[in-house]
Structure formats: structure tokens, C-alpha cells
Design a protein around this motif. Structure first.
Motif, PDB file in Angstrom:
ATOM      1  N   ASN A 179      60.284  79.732  55.371  1.00 43.17           N
ATOM      2  CA  ASN A 179      60.169  80.590  56.542  1.00 43.17           C
ATOM      3  C   ASN A 179      59.597  81.946  56.140  1.00 43.17           C
ATOM      4  O   ASN A 179      60.042  82.556  55.165  1.00 43.17           O
ATOM      5  CB  ASN A 179      61.591  80.740  57.099  1.00 43.17           C
ATOM      6  N   LEU A 180      58.607  82.444  56.896  1.00 40.49           N
ATOM      7  CA  LEU A 180      57.955  83.696  56.515  1.00 40.49           C
ATOM      8  C   LEU A 180      58.923  84.877  56.545  1.00 40.49           C
ATOM      9  O   LEU A 180      58.870  85.754  55.675  1.00 40.49           O
ATOM     10  CB  LEU A 180      56.754  83.969  57.433  1.00 40.49           C
ATOM     11  N   ASP A 181      59.840  84.895  57.529  1.00 40.35           N
ATOM     12  CA  ASP A 181      60.799  86.003  57.587  1.00 40.35           C
ATOM     13  C   ASP A 181      61.657  86.047  56.324  1.00 40.35           C
ATOM     14  O   ASP A 181      61.875  87.111  55.741  1.00 40.35           O
ATOM     15  CB  ASP A 181      61.684  85.876  58.827  1.00 40.35           C
ATOM     16  N   ASP A 182      62.134  84.889  55.900  1.00 33.61           N
ATOM     17  CA  ASP A 182      62.918  84.825  54.658  1.00 33.61           C
ATOM     18  C   ASP A 182      62.075  85.276  53.462  1.00 33.61           C
ATOM     19  O   ASP A 182      62.550  85.975  52.573  1.00 33.61           O
ATOM     20  CB  ASP A 182      63.389  83.386  54.405  1.00 33.61           C
ATOM     21  N   ALA A 183      60.812  84.837  53.454  1.00 30.86           N
ATOM     22  CA  ALA A 183      59.924  85.177  52.333  1.00 30.86           C
ATOM     23  C   ALA A 183      59.757  86.680  52.223  1.00 30.86           C
ATOM     24  O   ALA A 183      59.842  87.261  51.135  1.00 30.86           O
ATOM     25  CB  ALA A 183      58.565  84.504  52.521  1.00 30.86           C
ATOM     26  N   ILE A 184      59.553  87.311  53.375  1.00 35.63           N
ATOM     27  CA  ILE A 184      59.322  88.757  53.350  1.00 35.63           C
ATOM     28  C   ILE A 184      60.598  89.504  52.973  1.00 35.63           C
ATOM     29  O   ILE A 184      60.557  90.508  52.265  1.00 35.63           O
ATOM     30  CB  ILE A 184      58.732  89.221  54.701  1.00 35.63           C
ATOM     31  N   GLU A 185      61.726  88.982  53.421  1.00 30.45           N
ATOM     32  CA  GLU A 185      62.984  89.630  53.036  1.00 30.45           C
ATOM     33  C   GLU A 185      63.207  89.538  51.524  1.00 30.45           C
ATOM     34  O   GLU A 185      63.629  90.496  50.881  1.00 30.45           O
ATOM     35  CB  GLU A 185      64.139  88.981  53.788  1.00 30.45           C
ATOM     36  N   TRP A 186      62.854  88.382  50.981  1.00 29.08           N
ATOM     37  CA  TRP A 186      63.079  88.140  49.552  1.00 29.08           C
ATOM     38  C   TRP A 186      62.124  88.937  48.650  1.00 29.08           C
ATOM     39  O   TRP A 186      62.490  89.470  47.614  1.00 29.08           O
ATOM     40  CB  TRP A 186      62.916  86.639  49.275  1.00 29.08           C
ATOM     41  N   ALA A 187      60.861  89.042  49.090  1.00 28.58           N
ATOM     42  CA  ALA A 187      59.796  89.498  48.184  1.00 28.58           C
ATOM     43  C   ALA A 187      59.678  91.012  48.082  1.00 28.58           C
ATOM     44  O   ALA A 187      59.946  91.732  49.043  1.00 28.58           O
ATOM     45  CB  ALA A 187      58.457  88.929  48.643  1.00 28.58           C
ATOM     46  N   GLU A 188      59.272  91.478  46.917  1.00 22.83           N
ATOM     47  CA  GLU A 188      58.846  92.867  46.785  1.00 22.83           C
ATOM     48  C   GLU A 188      57.347  93.017  47.064  1.00 22.83           C
ATOM     49  O   GLU A 188      56.882  94.047  47.531  1.00 22.83           O
ATOM     50  CB  GLU A 188      59.184  93.383  45.375  1.00 22.83           C
ATOM     51  N   VAL A 189      56.617  91.925  46.737  1.00 19.85           N
ATOM     52  CA  VAL A 189      55.170  91.903  47.007  1.00 19.85           C
ATOM     53  C   VAL A 189      54.835  90.612  47.727  1.00 19.85           C
ATOM     54  O   VAL A 189      55.295  89.540  47.327  1.00 19.85           O
ATOM     55  CB  VAL A 189      54.362  91.954  45.690  1.00 19.85           C
ATOM     56  N   VAL A 190      54.043  90.720  48.795  1.00 25.25           N
ATOM     57  CA  VAL A 190      53.521  89.518  49.450  1.00 25.25           C
ATOM     58  C   VAL A 190      52.007  89.468  49.274  1.00 25.25           C
ATOM     59  O   VAL A 190      51.311  90.458  49.508  1.00 25.25           O
ATOM     60  CB  VAL A 190      53.875  89.489  50.952  1.00 25.25           C
ATOM     61  N   MET A 191      51.549  88.322  48.771  1.00 22.76           N
ATOM     62  CA  MET A 191      50.103  88.095  48.687  1.00 22.76           C
ATOM     63  C   MET A 191      49.709  87.103  49.771  1.00 22.76           C
ATOM     64  O   MET A 191      50.079  85.925  49.682  1.00 22.76           O
ATOM     65  CB  MET A 191      49.745  87.453  47.353  1.00 22.76           C
ATOM     66  N   ALA A 192      48.948  87.565  50.752  1.00 25.16           N
ATOM     67  CA  ALA A 192      48.419  86.642  51.758  1.00 25.16           C
ATOM     68  C   ALA A 192      47.101  86.070  51.248  1.00 25.16           C
ATOM     69  O   ALA A 192      46.378  86.731  50.503  1.00 25.16           O
ATOM     70  CB  ALA A 192      48.205  87.367  53.077  1.00 25.16           C
ATOM     71  N   LEU A 193      46.810  84.841  51.617  1.00 25.05           N
ATOM     72  CA  LEU A 193      45.564  84.198  51.183  1.00 25.05           C
ATOM     73  C   LEU A 193      44.620  84.061  52.366  1.00 25.05           C
ATOM     74  O   LEU A 193      45.046  84.003  53.516  1.00 25.05           O
ATOM     75  CB  LEU A 193      45.844  82.809  50.618  1.00 25.05           C
ATOM     76  N   ARG A 194      43.349  83.965  52.068  1.00 23.13           N
ATOM     77  CA  ARG A 194      42.356  83.694  53.110  1.00 23.13           C
ATOM     78  C   ARG A 194      42.471  82.234  53.528  1.00 23.13           C
ATOM     79  O   ARG A 194      42.476  81.332  52.694  1.00 23.13           O
ATOM     80  CB  ARG A 194      40.961  83.940  52.560  1.00 23.13           C
ATOM     81  N   LEU A 195      42.551  82.005  54.837  1.00 20.21           N
ATOM     82  CA  LEU A 195      42.543  80.636  55.346  1.00 20.21           C
ATOM     83  C   LEU A 195      41.100  80.190  55.558  1.00 20.21           C
ATOM     84  O   LEU A 195      40.337  80.832  56.273  1.00 20.21           O
ATOM     85  CB  LEU A 195      43.296  80.567  56.679  1.00 20.21           C
ATOM     86  N   GLN A 196      40.723  79.129  54.888  1.00 23.56           N
ATOM     87  CA  GLN A 196      39.373  78.582  55.089  1.00 23.56           C
ATOM     88  C   GLN A 196      39.345  77.896  56.451  1.00 23.56           C
ATOM     89  O   GLN A 196      40.093  76.959  56.693  1.00 23.56           O
ATOM     90  CB  GLN A 196      39.039  77.571  53.982  1.00 23.56           C
TER      91      GLN A 196
END
Lengths: 320, 320, 320
Positions: free
Chosen positions: A210-227
Motif C-alpha cells: 500500500n502506498l500510504d504504508d510505504a510513505i509512512e515507512w520510508a525516509e526516501v521515496v523513489m518514483a519511477l517513470r511509467l512506460q
């Protein structure tokens, strides 16, 4: 002066770089960053010819390598596939043998097929730097991303970093995971199941659904380009759904204003990222680009020093 | 040494330039013309990175800016739309943010859509120079044309100058009318009714219906390139008719041998001009091209001095 | 220092070069080869602007001229037909007049139509170097091939040299035959009847029908690139048949290990040559490429000295 060298005189995938290599590169990049002035050149690559061989379209990576190589006093051969003899059916290896015979000793290669840089390294006396090959790797993006985290947050060991988006098809993700692991970061992935790799455990990463959990957990988020091509291949139901579940927006920043957000660019705004997030100072997209120049200068400089002892292809030919 | 600067640190349309600005540019262009030697560089743009961002095909303007920027010791980033990430759907602004993050501070932009240079100027800390945008303006062509008249005839104030041909679609005409008005010339237009602008009076010009009258009246005639596409849109009956009524030929020169004739190039010979007119020494087409290099050197130099005080985008990023 | 010059200040076809000219070029190429260091520039072309005007795709020839011109301190204008104003219907001559007005004085031209370099030379004050025009000539390839033979075998006069393959359509063959004749070599041709020129006797060559005989006779064999389009025009039954009768393979080398083999590249491996022949050290393909750089440096340098006295187009324009 001591000669600082790398373990290997080329860079094909991120596992070519030890932790020690990585810190040597970052240290040198720091030096260049402190001392760089447009128009003043370092002479680290004086006497080298660097070929920029881009068989895929590129703005940022090609210009970045070009500025880096020029700033080290290299001669540069720049060519795109389409305007070269490749349209006459010349094989890539022939093209490389030809430019090698003109004295090129460092090859910066981007190609749509995985493994081309490795193939070329096996068939040249010079040094190949992988600037992105198929879905395999893009190691200098991994380098500049790690450098950006260190400069932003002071360290990288033990940091919690989550990569979000189309992991499966991303050479950027592959390079980042390898380098972040080497440097001792904690890495997580967050993506729809169809865009996750098959055996994430072998990669030494955790999965966060889940993105919300990911953001809560992370100090850095790397988003990727969607092809955008992924849509058509049935791996995603709609762009809107992807954006709703995995797009990063202003709400995420309201909840966690100190989130450090990275993206390798070019961004599909409205898809991976809401344009408004650019208001937050911890969005590093521009800074990553700037760091790219210095990290590539550092890499080119150290590869030059590492390969220096090797035979120069041009010199060889003079001895016949 | 006094620092000569312009009113504005960019050039989007010709109204950015006051009469004083124009003479500063011409004065500096004169200096470069006297002192230029191929291979010897002035250092006016040392430490600057100039991006040549041409989103339309161009030979003369691109090479002219390239030679000008190189001769002032600038670093140059050169790219065409087609080989850049724009083919991946990256927006123009993203491309500019990317090259800005690599230290570019002067952007020379040609684009098929009017207003792109303005949009980019509003979104950068650097300086944009309009190298032709849609049907809007091509101000450096206006500059080099005015410079050519002054050097050829000693002055421009009060001179009678007639622009002939497809005024309606011509960005060259728009820039010339503005600059010639600023410099106090008398400007007339001569064109078929379908190729005239709708409100010529607002432009402070007179209309001359007949080419013979126009040539008799004028000291300088500027012919414009006819876009062959205009034919197809029904604005002209036939090329032959246009050529008969608005094409300049050897007969005009026999009647008025001291006529000064200009054309921004490339010429459609047989349409706007008879090839034979090139025998007359007052045909300035080649000279305009030469002057273009020096006028662009002057403009770049003065913009560099004017923007010098501003923050450098690259420098900014180092402070994070 | 004596000023070494050529008979003519341009190079359109190989007959422009006398025997004396050829040895002056080779002597200078030898000098550059001994003294060349990547990144250190000679100043033979300081103050010159060299235009690389390639209207056909090219890797090796364009990069070779580019490196050569740069190494002599020339300014370089590089353009491809497709990205230039030629797509707006501008004539080639107009393009040349334009770049001449920007100070270009040496034009390196490749074009798909025979005779374009001659046409341009007749219409410029500068110097044209033919870098390949249609099926006519490619004189710098002839120069570098002769230079390679001399450096490999010590001399060229009286040597037996056989050219194998598609002679009829080859501009390389035409230039080589002329230069080898001028230098006093014995020249033979070996090709299917449909790919031979119509009047070989006027060319002062002998015909050898059979490849085995040709290889036995020759000290040097030059294989030519087969244009795959020839197949479709009915001049050859199948590629396989061509390869069987006129392809050079490892068997030929087993029988004559000291055979010197040349090819202008790019090679169609499996057609003109078996890839395995590259194991033999007398296969000169790479060496030819290297020599190309030095021979072109020598030619450019000597043309610069020969044309020096002539009027500079740029300088002219300043006098108006």
C-alpha cells in the motif's frame, strides 16, 4: 599524488562497483562539485576519446555525459544510430571496431537491448560505460541517486528507501536496488502485482503493498517513470487506476512534509506524480540532474585512471 | 571599463529593445566585425552554457548562433526536438528544467508555435533568445537587417523601406516593422490583399499596392520568402501570378540600379526573386548572413553582461 | 620553412593529384602519425572553418574528417541534409552560399549524386574535398588505401594489386584505380561480368576471371562492399553464388598466408569476406581506418597551405 582506481576499468552493471568503489566515486564527485566552473576544464581525460553511442533517444543522459566528458578535457565522438552506417546494415561491433581504430578508448553506450554493453566490452581493448541497456541496468542513474541521498540526508546506510511504480520493466530500479543494497540501505518496493519482479526475495527487498504504508515507512521515496506502452500490454487496467493507487500527490506531502522524493525523469505528471508536489523543497528531481553531471565526471575520471595502464587501441596500431 | 547592458536580459520580441539598446548592439557588432578572427575567441560568454534548442529545421540561424556563441567562448548544448526525450512525451518545460539543472543559462529557442519563448522565459532563471516562434517574431533577423541597412547606407532614420511579399505569415516582417519603426525609418508594405495583415495602420506602415510604385518609392526593398504551403490554402491563385505581380526581376534593377535589395533566405528563386538579380552588387543576401554572425555575437555578449548579476541556476543548486 | 603545396587547392577526383602531390600527402601523413597525441592540436588549420556537409549517412568517413579537422585546430560546421533547410526546398548551392557567408572556406562533401562536389567548387571561392559522390569517386579512400600499402609493404610501384567485387558501382574502385595507376602499381580487376565496367582497357587494368587466379597473382587484394540493392536489380543471381565465387575465405589465406587484404568497410561478412579471415594479421581493415585519420589530416593541411593565398570569402565581405 596517490592514484585512486576502481576495481574494474568499466561499468556494465552495478555489481561491478564495490562499496569502496562507490565511496571513491562520491568523494571525487564532491570534489568536482566544489571546484567546477563552466568553461574551466579539468584534465583528467586529456588524451582520451570518449564515444557517446546512443542507440535510443536521450536528452538528459546524453547531455550529462557530454558535459561531464568535455569538462574533463576529453575529445568526444557523438553519434546516434540513425545517422550512422548502421542504417546500411553495419553491425554494432563493426561500428565499434571502426571508432576504436580512430582512437576511441571510452564508450558510453545506451541501447534498447539488454547485454549490448557487456558484448561490446568483451570485444574491445577500451572501457564501456553502460548508459542504459534494455530492461537490464542504468548504473549511473543508481550512482547519482545514491549520491543525492547522501548529500541530502548525510548518510545512506540504514536509511529506509522505497521504490514505487513499474519495478518490473525498470532498469533504473534494478541499478538502484543493487547500489542501495551495497551501501547498506533498507530497500522496499511498492507496485501493482503485475509490475513487480517475480522473485523479489532474491533481490533482498521487502514488499509494501500500500502506498500510504510505504510513505509512512520510508525516509526516501523513489518514483519511477511509467512506460505508457505498459497500458497496452494489459499489465495495467487504466492509467487513472494506477494514478489513484500509486501516484504521489500533495496529500502525501501534507501528511509527511519532510518526505524526500526522487524521480529519474522525465516525469509523467498526473500519473506518477502530481505536478504540485514540486512546491516542496525535498523534491529532488532537478538536483538529481545536477548531481548526474558530477557523478559522471567522477566515474569517467576514475575509469580513466583505472584503464590508464591498459594498452591504447590507437597506440597499438602505430606499432604495426 | 564601463559595463554596457540592455534594458532586459532576454529577447522575446522586438519591442524588448529600445532605440538605445539597438545602437548598443550595432556598436558592439561593429567592434566584433573589426576584430573577429576565426579561431580567436572573445571571452564575453566564458562560463556560460548556451542551449541551442531548435524545434524546427534550420541551417542558417542555428549555425549562425552556434558560431557566435563559440566565438564568445560559451559552452554549447545543441539539440533538435526529434532526437531528444521530447519523442518520449516529455514536455518542453521539463526539458528546459533538465538542461537548466545542468547549468544552462542562455536558451536560444526556435519553435513552430508562437509564444513558446515567452512561456519559457517565465519559467526559468536564465535568459531566452527568440530565434523564431511560429508566425510571431524573429527578432535577430530584424536586428541583422537593420544593421545591414546602416552599414550599407550610413543611416536608417528617415530611410524609405518597403517589405514585399507574404507579410501576413511572416515573423521576419513583424520583427522588421517593429525595429525599423523604433529606429525611425519609413516603412511600407506591398503584397496581395490576401497576404496583408488585417490592421496595417496599427503597425504604423503605409501600403503600396503596386510593385513598380513600391520600388520607385523605396531606397531599400526587403523581399520575403513565400511559404509554398500558402498556395494550397487558397490565399494565392498561382505561383506564376504571384511571381508576375510581386516577384523582383532584372527589369526592376535596370530601371533603378542603386536599389538595395534584401531577403532573409532561403530564397525561392523564380518566385520572389529572379536569380539574375544576384549580379547587382546592392543585393545584400550574402552580406545579411555574414552580419547575422556579428549581430548575434553582440546580442549574446550584451545579454550575458545584462544577466550577469542574476543568480546562476547551477550555482543555486550547489547551495542546497 | 618552405611551404609545401599541392597542384590544386581542392580534391574533386583522384586525377587532381599528381604523383608528387600523393607523396607530399603521404609524407605529411607520416609526420602526423609520428607526432599525433589525442588532445594536442596542430595549428595547420587555425583560422579555417571546415564544413562537413554529408548528404548521405556516414559513420567512418564523417568521424574521420571531423577528428582530422579538429586535430588541426579548425572550426567545424557539421550538418546533415535532413536537419537542414534543405528540407524546405533550399538548393544545395544556396546552402553553400549561406555557409560561405559565415566564413566557411573548406567544404567536405558527400552526396548521392556524382558531380555535386565539382558543381560546388565551380561556385565557391573556397575549397571542396570530395568525400564520396554517387558512383563517381571517393578519393580520400584511394589515398588512405595507397598509404596503407606503402606503410605495410614499403613501396607501391610495381606492386600487383587486385580489386575484387562490385567494380561497376564502386566509387572506391574508381578512385583506387586512378591513384594506383598514378603511383605505378599493376592493377587487376576480378568480378562477375555484370559487375565489371564496360571499357576496362581504358582504365589501364587487367581482368582476372577467377578469384583463385587473382589471389595467386596479387600481392594485395582489395575487396569491395557489395551493395545489397544490386541483387534486386538482376545483376546477380543470388548472394550465395556471389559469395561462393567472389567471397574471400579462410581457405584463400591457408594457401597464401602472406596475402595482404583490404576492404573499405563496412564489410558484409559472409558475403565479400568470411569473418574468420580477421584472424590473419595482414587483414588491414582496422589499420585502414586509422590511416584514414592521418591521411585526411595531411590532405586538409596541404589544401589549407595551397589555398592560403586565395581570397577568404569572409574577409571579402568585410570590405564592402
Amino acid at each position: 599524488m596517490d592514484k585512486v582506481t576502481l576495481s574494474k576499468p568499466y561499468l556494465l552493471d552495478s555489481s561491478d562497483l564495490t562499496k569502496e568503489d562507490l565511496y571513491k566515486i562520491f568523494h571525487r564527485a564532491d570534489f568536482f562539485m566544489q571546484n567546477f566552473k563552466v568553461g574551466n576544464k579539468f584534465d583528467d581525460l586529456k588524451g582520451f576519446i570518449v564515444a557517446l553511442a546512443f542507440f535510443e533517444d536521450s536528452t538528459r543522459t546524453k547531455l550529462s555525459f557530454e558535459l561531464a566528458a568535455k569538462s574533463l578535457s576529453a575529445e568526444i565522438f557523438s553519434f546516434q544510430a540513425k545517422s550512422s552506417s548502421l542504417s546500411k546494415g553495419e553491425s554494432i561491433l563493426d561500428t565499434f571496431k571502426t571508432i576504436e581504430a580512430m582512437g576511441v578508448n571510452i564508450y558510453v553506450v545506451r541501447h534498447g537491448s539488454s547485454g549490448i554493453p557487456l558484448f561490446l566490452q568483451n570485444n574491445t581493448d577500451g572501457s564501456v560505460i553502460n548508459a542504459g541497456d534494455g530492461k537490464h541496468e542504468h548504473p549511473t542513474q543508481g550512482l547519482l541517486d545514491a549520491f543525492t541521498i547522501i548529500r541530502k540526508l548525510g548518510r545512506i546506510e540504514g536509511m529506509k528507501i522505497c521504490i514505487v511504480g513499474d519495478i518490473l520493466h525498470s532498469r533504473v530500479a534494478r541499478s538502484n536496488i543493487q547500489i542501495l543494497n551495497t551501501l547498506g540501505a533498507e530497500v522496499a518496493l511498492c507496485a501493482p502485482g503485475t509490475l513487480l519482479p517475480f522473485y523479489p526475495k532474491e533481490w533482498n527487498v521487502k514488499i509494501i503493498d500500500n502506498l500510504d504504508d510505504a510513505i509512512e515507512w520510508a525516509e526516501v521515496v523513489m518514483a519511477l517513470r511509467l512506460q505508457r506502452e505498459r497500458m497496452e500490454s494489459g499489465l495495467l487496467p487504466t492509467m487513472r487506476e494506477f494514478s489513484n493507487y500509486y501516484g504521489i500527490n500533495i496529500e502525501h506531502f501534507r501528511r509527511k512534509p519532510d518526505l524526500v522524493l526522487m524521480h529519474p525523469g522525465p516525469v509523467n505528471y498526473g500519473l506518477e506524480l502530481d505536478y504540485l508536489v514540486n512546491e516542496y523543497s525535498n523534491v529532488m528531481i532537478q538536483t538529481q540532474v545536477t548531481h548526474g553531471v558530477f557523478v559522471r565526471m567522477a566515474l569517467l575520471s576514475l575509469i580513466g585512471k583505472t584503464m590508464n595502464k591498459e594498452k591504447n587501441a590507437f597506440a597499438n596500431l602505430f606499432d604495426m
